[in-house]
Design an enzyme around this catalytic site. Sequence first.
Site, PDB file in Angstrom:
ATOM      1  N   ASP A  92       0.813  -1.221   0.000  1.00  0.00           N
ATOM      2  CA  ASP A  92       0.000   0.000   0.000  1.00  0.00           C
ATOM      3  C   ASP A  92       0.845   1.269   0.000  1.00  0.00           C
ATOM      4  OD1 ASP A  92       0.799  -0.843   2.575  1.00  0.00           O
ATOM      5  OD2 ASP A  92      -0.753   0.352   3.550  1.00  0.00           O
ATOM      6  N   GLU A 158      -0.613  -2.149   5.249  1.00  0.00           N
ATOM      7  CA  GLU A 158       0.352  -2.082   6.358  1.00  0.00           C
ATOM      8  C   GLU A 158       0.252  -0.754   7.091  1.00  0.00           C
ATOM      9  OE1 GLU A 158       3.545  -1.202   8.803  1.00  0.00           O
ATOM     10  OE2 GLU A 158       3.324  -0.140   6.910  1.00  0.00           O
TER      11      GLU A 158
END
Length: 419
Positions: A92, A158
């Site tokens: 991400d 994350e």
Amino acid sequence: MVLVCYLTNAQKIDPDVDAMSDKVESKVIEWRRDFHQNPELSNREFETAKKIAAHLKSLGLEVTENVAKTGVVALLKGKQKGKVVALRADIDALPVTERADVPFKSTVKTTFLGKEVGVSHACGHDTHTAILMGVAEVLSKNKDKIQGTVKFIFQPAEEGPPPGEEGGAKLMIKEGVLKNPDVDAIFGLHINSGTPVGMIRYKPGGTMAAVERFVINVKGKQTHGSAPWTGVDPILISAKIIDGLQTIISRESPLVDEAAVITVGKITSGVRFNIIPESAEMIGTVRTLDPMMRKMIIRRMSEMVPAIAKAYGGEATIDFQNNTSITYNDPTLVTQMLPTIEGIAGKENVILSKATTGGEDFSYFQEVVPGFYFFLGGKPHTEAKAPSHHTPDFYIDESGLLLGVKVMSQLTLDYLNAQ
């Protein structure tokens, strides 16, 4: 003794792994630039996941998509049975508008928490993803050398899922990513803009902090600012609470063992200069590197906050939300695998470092299975100081990615074949 002897003899990289890593380097850089130019926020990594899955399928791996919403997991089974090792990369990006002057600069914009924001890989997850895709290709071409199974975990969110959603490592574990087959150990890396290219930093034990978010609500009694004695001032109480919390760190925490931090990052109260308000809210974070200190600090904060408020005639509550656990590198695993890293990077380039109070949800995997998480150099040798992670000017030297591919590939082979 067999394990230690094996790793001592296996310090140098396998010639086939070395050659294949060199061959795949240009692809890794190309993938990284594509991800960098097309970043996606947590739990929204739809196109990123499609590209990852397509590559893994092209290698003939067993691929599972939509794990923990947008995650991708792939299995590579060796010619011989054995243990299972997991390799993890986060995929991400962040709501940060990029300023770095690179030809593949992100110009993506989206809506985040109701605001239009730029999106960029301001923490280097694009490099992690590209490196692990390269490792998958290297190891798939050396399948006959693998004694056991490799599980590739491409993890979304994350940086934390959006409010009201589940995500990240916690959700992957909940959905069984460490099962079927059961993982015996897990490895991960993080690019670091402050570490020179060619170097690797590591630390046994607590290497990154447990992160708690806390919210304190203080209740007083509203009154006119000219007559404070007729009310209860929640702003004054808040100040006393902030002051008191710092004594937990400065007077109660054994800082010679590990670092700890309590930070109040936001305080909201009042509407007018001459009104003592009825309430106040404080939001902050706790960072700890030792499990016992973590428990003690949270317990003392829970005791102190209502007690201080009561002493000044008010009331207060505190609520905690865990964001990450302690990123704890299993000391035995570190000892076993360190010769591999030193053999590839050069012993002089592998640095035993101090812990950092940043957080990583890789820690949740390490609560279930032994793990080793290390930092890969990404700072150009021509720069004395590089921009920090999570900033608009964040920049990584791509020449450091090849070392990541080689180390992760050889760590996998040495771990599995040491049995």
